[in-house]
Design an enzyme around this catalytic site. Structure first.
Site, short mmCIF file in Angstrom:
data_model
loop_
_atom_site.label_atom_id
_atom_site.label_comp_id
_atom_site.label_asym_id
_atom_site.label_seq_id
_atom_site.Cartn_x
_atom_site.Cartn_y
_atom_site.Cartn_z
N ASP A 91 0.86 -1.18 0.00
CA ASP A 91 0.00 0.00 0.00
C ASP A 91 0.90 1.23 0.00
OD1 ASP A 91 -2.12 1.67 0.02
OD2 ASP A 91 -2.87 1.12 2.00
N ALA A 92 1.28 1.62 -1.19
CA ALA A 92 2.33 2.62 -1.38
C ALA A 92 1.76 3.94 -1.90
CB ALA A 92 3.37 2.10 -2.36
N LYS A 93 0.62 3.86 -2.57
CA LYS A 93 -0.04 5.03 -3.17
C LYS A 93 0.96 5.87 -3.96
CE LYS A 93 -3.69 5.10 0.34
NZ LYS A 93 -3.12 4.17 1.35
N ARG A 94 1.80 5.20 -4.73
CA ARG A 94 2.76 5.90 -5.55
C ARG A 94 2.09 6.47 -6.80
NH1 ARG A 94 5.04 5.23 -1.28
NH2 ARG A 94 7.22 4.68 -1.01
N THR A 118 -0.61 -0.31 -4.65
CA THR A 118 -1.62 0.74 -4.83
C THR A 118 -0.97 1.95 -5.49
OG1 THR A 118 -1.26 1.67 -2.61
CG2 THR A 118 -2.97 -0.01 -2.82
#
Lengths: 273, 273
Positions: A91-94, A118
């Site tokens: 869950d990195a939301k890069r 993510t």
């Protein structure tokens, strides 16, 4: 991991639970002496038969600097080795330009054995597609998040009455498919979940916001479940911090069992198991 | 660092150059044996009098794992110690829910001595405001980026003819002010820069996309400069990879000098120095 494999795991375990490993050193039992990996290992061993996915949120690891990164690598490798059926989500939301996205793909899909990442959509196609070029790896694109700030821009509406989060899904359908792309759709807005299902009836959705954030599992299943389940519902704090003492892993298991039982009933209601 | 201090540095150095430390181990001279910090140190020592800011893009460091994080920490500490006037930007493009944003703020503003952090706006207010609570630290919010994918969502238009990137700026004006918030506005769309200046006449803008990505410094200055300059123009590859041999630092300096001279002329044209 393929979509069929995820569905097989769901049927076998009678669960579509994803456990968010948002491990906060300030909240783990003191006798563990801030050992993030020891905490994660105990949680994983206590819950692996009850869930189909684990999702470490990278902020919790990065905020601990080098030892955080070490704990993350240990955790992911531990899951991959001991519970190879688990779907592991970074869950990195890069979300960054092409050459940078390539680098992140290399880190999360090659150096570390994650199955999915993510990704934030704001920078568009070239920040997403580099992640789609890896066989049996997944992009989980933020669409409608479960936080209060989701209202600010995700509901920005064009003249045809489409919201930004719908545009994100519609446009990204040209980049990926049901076998390499999922969407984050918060549990806190079940009505919108139903709108989203009309656009992507066959995709898997990763659903945060059940439990601590107030979303209802019943509502999520009502609007979101499809013929291959199509849901990974995340729970983090409710499981991780069920108890703050010696008994933490057993308490985590007890809470996970409760969620799994509810999921089993929902899967039976829908005749999926 | 305060806005006045940034402007004072610009006047003194006759430059509004920000150097992007996008250090790719595959591109640095081979005699450095993949030593990221050694490369950065040489580049910094060769250019520090010509620029007012450095901006490491975190993807390049994270992709190298632990040694990448070590090199990042060494680099930031080196700049802070030896060139304390430099404005140091963590190009992280983070954006996550409140408790996670708190953690990132702690990492980048307390554990490491960054002055600013780039933040992606998709998740809205609670993913941005935790960063604004630190004295003399800055959020640099992605508004209009310089990559091709910027077209995909940033130009999503509401019924009043406002684009999403404009909505991002307008709404965020309620969260921060000219002393703690800047915006990323790519150089590749000078016409839009002029639209943005009408909404935020007094804010600093961080402008990537000049050079390798095709943006023109003249155009950026024409539409973007204000009474306190109001621009930090980033250049990365053009400076970092000016030469691939023993001479790399001198070659980097030569390219930075060229940009600084052009900036000096522009600042004089506008009677700012």
């Amino acid at each position: 991991m393929t979509k069929s494999e995820i569905f097989e795991n769901i049927c076998r375990k009678k669960s579509f639970l994803c456990i968010g490993l948002d491990t906060d050193v300030r909240k783990i039992p003191s006798f563990l002496c801030n050992d993030i990996f020891a905490f994660n290992k105990a949680i994983i061993d206590a819950t692996a038969d009850l869930c189909v996915a684990y999702k470490p949120n990278l902020a919790f690891y990065e905020s601990e600097g080098l030892r955080g990164w070490e704990a993350l690598e240990q955790t992911v490798n531990y899951i991959r080795t001991n519970y190879p059926e688990q779907f592991i989500i970074a869950d990195a939301k890069r979300g960054d330009i092409g050459n940078t996205a390539d680098m992140y793909a290399h880190v999360f899909f090659e150096k570390m054995p994650f199955d999915a990442l993510t990704v934030a959509p704001y920078m568009g196609e070239d920040s997403v597609v580099p992640f789609l070029e890896f066989q049996n790896k997944w992009v989980i694109l933020l669409a409608l998040t479960s936080n209060s700030g989701a209202e600010d821009f995700q509901f920005f509406e064009n003249k045809n009455g489409n919201f930004l989060f719908e545009e994100v899904i519609i446009k990204s359908l040209k980049w990926g498919n049901t076998d390499n792309m999922m969407y984050v759709v918060g549990a806190t807005n079940a009505e919108m979940l139903s709108r989203i299902r009309k656009i992507v009836p066959h995709h898997f959705l990763l659903v945060p916001g059940v439990g601590a954030q107030g979303g209802s599992l019943q509502e999520v299943a009502k609007y979101g479940i499809n013929s291959q389940c199509g849901l990974l519902v995340n729970s983090s704090r409710q499981i991780l911090y069920a108890d703050n003492g010696k008994n933490f892993a057993a308490a985590a298991r007890a809470n996970a069992v409760e969620i799994q039982k509810e999921m089993e009933d929902l899967l039976k209601d829908k005749n999926l198991i």
